[in-house]
Write a protein that holds these residues in place. Structure first.
Motif, PDB file in Angstrom:
ATOM      1  N   VAL A 162      -0.787   4.172   5.195  1.00 46.12           N
ATOM      2  CA  VAL A 162      -2.207   4.105   5.207  1.00 46.12           C
ATOM      3  C   VAL A 162      -2.561   4.949   6.755  1.00 46.12           C
ATOM      4  N   GLU A 169      -9.383   0.617   5.643  1.00 45.42           N
ATOM      5  CA  GLU A 169      -9.289   0.657   4.147  1.00 45.42           C
ATOM      6  C   GLU A 169     -10.272  -0.538   3.544  1.00 45.42           C
ATOM      7  N   LYS A 179      -0.706   3.764  -2.234  1.00 43.90           N
ATOM      8  CA  LYS A 179      -1.676   4.229  -1.688  1.00 43.90           C
ATOM      9  C   LYS A 179      -1.428   5.684  -0.998  1.00 43.90           C
ATOM     10  N   SER A 203      -5.245  -1.647   9.130  1.00 51.20           N
ATOM     11  CA  SER A 203      -5.656  -1.023   8.109  1.00 51.20           C
ATOM     12  C   SER A 203      -6.790  -1.643   7.214  1.00 51.20           C
ATOM     13  N   LYS A 245       0.786  -1.229   0.014  1.00 51.48           N
ATOM     14  CA  LYS A 245      -0.041  -0.073   0.006  1.00 51.48           C
ATOM     15  C   LYS A 245       1.115   1.040   0.149  1.00 51.48           C
ATOM     16  N   ASP A 272      -3.924   2.477  -5.576  1.00 51.55           N
ATOM     17  CA  ASP A 272      -3.981   1.262  -4.751  1.00 51.55           C
ATOM     18  C   ASP A 272      -3.775   0.097  -5.338  1.00 51.55           C
TER      19      ASP A 272
END
Length: 976
Positions: A877, A824, A638, A820, A635, A646
């Motif tokens: 993240v 997410e 991201k 996460s 990630k 992503d």
């Protein structure tokens, strides 16, 4: 097949002419060179686009290992009539880096700084050398290479020479053309020569020599003499003129500088094999002054006044850019640093000392205070803060490409330039032109040199939209020329601006440009269809009226792209930030240097998969699977990609469909279902450990599952944390209830981490509960695309914890990868579930919880040195801010490593086929830093995978923050 050239006045043959047997060419290349030859559909799709609006599928790709490979590749392409395209970082915004040609990618192997000479202030570089590699080498000797585009950490010198790149510090040192001394070049017909400035005596010597070199110079001399007056009269004398060929360099007053004449020729004339470049003294100290004006137009008006104080960089940006940055949550803390205003100038001064550079800034401030309406001002003295402000300016593309509730924006008129004294006027007229055509966009750029950047919400999918796009370009070109400017002030012409060049230069100079290309490339095979004899701006569009992606059923909801997976795949704009060598993104690219292992490469392959022309088979395509299989799902993209691609989510989506109807490898079931195996094994941990730790059973288990023989299977704890917790006396009276999440890894394998967290949280005054039944967030399932199962795991979590979720009970997680999931994946998989939204808001890392919820927690002091490695999801993240704050409060003297990914990444580092890449990731920064740390240094890593990598490759005993906090408490209480 390729279409014919649009420019009927050109002497060039149609692009479809002269192709021989490309399969035979491929076979001969494989036999003849040491480099890599790739003519497969996946590789061709990978290189079909750059960072522009254009797409052309290449004939094939060659990745040369040596200069001899380059020479042989060109020789064979000449023999078979195949066009050739040189490519570096692939960041071109005008279509220069895509073509129906044999693409030579210099970035993987031919990327060295060959020499830095501090005495002559010069350097020699290979074409694939990344700019920052040169700058870092030069900085060791107090020098720098002045041009520095925003892509400086991954663009290549060959590409910079091809495009005549600039950047903020061109104010200090000019465009790339002003910093080129010599070039070692190769023509399509195989002539190799070194070119540079040419005295009259040298010219006569060259002309007297028989052969191709003398012929080229003779024709260049005739071209110069024939067009000298037109060149002097029509080339705008401004700081940024990148459009057209650099024929000015051939004039006597410029020393008949053949190398500089080739700068900006965009690989349409020669292949660059090596460059000798000029270096400048690197200012020992820098100071950044930010000026706030009523609006961007007023900021533009005051650029000449600021320039009189000789800054080394002068950038500008408007309020729309800041608003868009706010909308996409890009650098929110950095934006707050700006002084009051609606338009800003970032003014940088360089000096021999901080006092010197500050004094220059203060002199400007004093001068500006004398004005009737002085701007707001802020002088920044802290280099980290200055870096934050530069990030605001450099993030223009990321801030404006995909703004919520706005159309996607595109390049196409993103680098026009005018004389700085005309900048304010140009900005006003350009805004009026945008409004005339119904376009809304931000304005920013290199204002010190009159260069304006923007991305525009062109409609590039409908016939009317494309006609409007082309009409706008022509009117915008006439506007900038009317103010003495250049159509391109930084990014070149390529295809997007080539048809506009007659507006700027007129027919006579256009003929000179055609002749210049013809002198070098009489066969018109070097990157054909770009700059001159070029396609129109509305041809070869990545989208266009034929773009009609199918609606694919998907698991994730992709809320930022209105649930449209095909729109999600347009998110990558190709700028290539994923090809850098620092940060977290993209670990597999850092290890392999392969385009297909970059986030951009994977995004391009997915786009081509959905398009279905070159890459066929949809979700079952093996080229896409090969590229995604080496994604570590870190990630990093991201968090660090300018447009927040992503890839971890896209990989999970792809894998779910790829394996639909077929068996996954054994590792998928072994690692994907690790929570189940661990739960079962926890009933007899001794037996489980005997079978996984003792030979020959351990070797057999590794062979069955596909684990690398170098790895050690992690042993189970003798007692799980949940089991131990059931026997733990609890402090409940009058305390606030919280839930400690017993993730699979810290429950069954490393329970001491959870015990430490429990002790810390109880010390902080909380009633710490755990779920009454076994729960798992399902993190390992995503790696293998087991999304239906992952969704059922999450629904079970919501069901079991329903009452606590409704009550707003905080949940503290210890494993960043698990936290996460709740932040997410869960909201994206269960997009319409209100309980999922509630849970997301109440899940915290331990450090976050202590910072935000544990008011007045008395942090004990632990005056120790530590090296800290952040888990990828933590950095990308969740962010490390709370972690850093807690460690500061503990009094730790710590180094937060820029170590990227540890390389273990769940099952990734255990798998036999991925072990080498795993170790390359770890050895890049993390393992050397830990091995070289002084005795007694604490090693802190919150991620289970990260700790496991360290345990298996070093003598360190890495600790979770919870264990460090407990250590501090025990030290405070006199415990051992």
């Amino acid at each position: 097949m390729l279409r014919g050239l649009v420019d009927t006045k050109s002497s060039a043959p149609p692009l479809s002419a002269g192709f021989g047997d490309m399969k035979q060419l491929e076979a001969e290349l494989r036999r003849s060179i040491a480099g890599e030859v790739r003519f497969d559909s996946g590789s061709r799709a990978l290189y079909a686009a750059d960072a522009s609006n254009y797409r052309q599928v290449p004939i094939g790709v060659v990745i040369p290992r040596t200069i001899e490979d380059v020479i042989e590749t060109v020789r064979l392409c000449y023999r078979y009539g195949a066009p050739v395209l040189s490519r570096g970082g692939g960041t071109s915004l005008c279509g220069q880096c895509c073509n129906v040609a044999v693409v030579m990618d210099f970035s993987k192997y031919l990327n060295r700084v060959l020499e830095v000479d501090s005495r002559t202030k010069t350097a020699r570089v290979q074409p694939g050398c990344v700019l920052d590699d040169l700058r870092h080498a030069a900085e060791k000797q107090g020098l720098t290479f002045a041009p520095d585009p925003a892509t400086h950490n991954h663009n290549t010198l060959g590409g910079m020479i091809g495009n005549n790149s600039c950047g903020p510090h061109s104010v200090m040192g000019g465009e790339t053309v002003h910093n080129i001394i010599e070039l070692d070049v190769l023509t399509y017909d195989g002539t190799r020569m070194t070119v540079g400035a040419t005295s009259d005596e040298q010219l006569q010597e060259i002309l007297a020599q028989p052969g191709r070199r003398g012929d080229i110079y003779a024709h260049l001399q005739k071209l110069r003499d024939r067009y000298a007056n037109q060149i002097r009269g029509r080339f705008p004398q401004i700081p940024r003129r990148v459009s057209g060929y650099n024929l000015e360099a051939l004039l006597p007053e410029h020393g008949f500088h053949v190398a500089q004449a080739l700068v900006g020729s965009e690989a349409t004339c020669v292949v660059i094999l090596e460059a000798k470049v000029r270096l400048l003294d690197n200012p020992a100290a820098r100071s950044l002054l930010v000026l706030g004006y009523k609006d961007v137009y007023e900021a533009g008006d005051h650029v000449p006044e600021v320039l009189r104080h000789k800054p080394i960089a002068l950038e500008g940006m408007d309020d729309r850019l800041i608003a868009d940055m706010t909308a996409v949550h890009l650098h929110p803390d950095n934006v707050k640093l700006l002084p009051e205003g609606g338009g800003w100038l970032l003014v940088e001064f360089g000096g021999d000392s901080k006092g010197d550079s500050d004094a220059q800034a203060r002199r400007l401030m004093e001068a500006l205070k004398q004005a009737e309406h002085p701007p707001s001002m802020k002088l920044f003295d802290d280099p980290p803060v200055e870096k934050m402000l530069w990030k605001v300016r450099e993030s223009g593309l990321g801030a404006t490409a995909h703004v919520p509730d706005k159309p996607i924006t595109w390049e196409g008129w993103e680098d026009s330039a005018v004389p700085p004294e005309n900048l304010g006027q140009y900005l006003r007229k350009l805004r009026a032109l945008f409004e005339k055509y119904g376009y809304a966009c931000d304005l920013y750029g290199h204002f010190g040199q009159g260069c304006v950047h923007t991305r525009i919400d062109f409609d590039l999918e409908t016939a009317d939209g494309i006609r409007t796009f082309r009409a706008f370009l022509h009117e915008a070109a006439r506007l900038v020329v009317s103010l003495g400017g250049s159509i391109s002030g930084e990014h070149g012409d390529g295809q997007s601006k080539a048809e506009l060049l007659p507006i700027m230069f007129g027919d006579e100079l256009m003929q000179a440009f055609r002749e210049f290309k013809g002198i070098w490339d009489p066969h018109w095979k070097m990157n054909p269809g770009k700059v001159v004899g070029a396609y129109r701006a509305d041809e070869n569009l990545r989208l266009g009226t034929d773009y009609n992606p199918p609606v694919l059923p998907v698991h994730f909801h992709y809320p930022r792209d209105n649930g449209d997976f095909s729109r999600t795949l347009l998110r990558c704009v190709g700028v290539g930030e994923c090809r850098k060598k620092e940060g977290t993104m993209c670990p597999s690219y850092m290890a392999t240097r392969e385009e297909m292992h970059s986030t951009r490469g994977r995004a391009h392959l997915l786009f081509e998969m959905v398009r279905g022309e070159v890459i066929t088979g949809g979700w079952k395509n093996e080229s896409v699977h090969e590229a995604l299989d080496l994604c570590l799902s870190c990630k990093g993209c991201k968090g660090e990609c300018p447009v927040n691609v992503d890839m971890a989510t896209y990989k999970a989506e792809f894998m779910s469909h790829y394996y639909e109807g077929r068996l996954r490898p054994a590792s998928a079931y072994a690692f994907g279902l690790i929570d189940r195996w661990a739960r079962m094994a926890s009933h007899a941990p001794g037996l489980a450990n005997f079978l996984t730790q003792r030979e020959p059973f351990a070797a057999l288990a590794k062979k069955i599952v596909g684990i690398a023989p170098q790895r050690r299977i992690t042993s189970l704890a003798g007692e799980s944390f949940a089991s131990w917790y059931g026997k733990h006396p609890r402090k409940q009276q009058g305390r606030r209830r919280i839930i400690l999440w017993p993730d699979t890894f810290n429950n069954y394998f490393h329970p001491d981490t959870a015990r430490a967290a429990l002790e810390v949280l109880e010390h902080a005054g909380f009633d710490v509960a755990i779920p009454k039944v076994h729960l798992c967030c399902g993190r390992p399932l995503y790696e293998f695309g087991m999304l239906d199962r992952a969704k059922s795991y999450l629904e079970r979590v919501l069901d079991v914890l329903a009452d606590d979720i409704r009550a707003g009970t905080p949940i503290v997680g210890l494993e960043p990868a698990c936290v996460s999931v709740f932040r997410e994946e869960m909201p994206d998989l269960l997009a319409r579930n209100e309980q999922a939204k509630r849970l997301r808001e109440k899940v915290f890392l331990l450090s976050e919880f202590l910072e935000r919820e544990a008011d007045g927690f008395p942090f004990p002091k632990l005056e120790r040195h530590a090296v800290v490695h952040g888990h990828c999801h933590h950095k990308s993240v969740l962010k490390m801010d709370a972690e850093v704050s807690v460690m500061n409060k503990l009094g730790l003297d710590f180094d937060l490593l820029d170590s990227g990914c540890c390389g273990m990444a769940g099952s990734f580092g255990f798998e036999k086929e991925k072990y080498a890449v795993s170790m390359q990731c770890a050895e890049r920064v993390l393992l050397p830093a830990v091995r070289n740390a002084p005795d007694g240094t604490l090693v802190i890593a919150d991620g289970f995978s990260c700790r496991e990598q360290l345990l298996q490759t070093t003598d360190a005993e890495p600790l979770h923050l919870a264990q460090v906090l407990r250590m501090a408490l025990h030290q405070q209480d006199g415990k051992h």
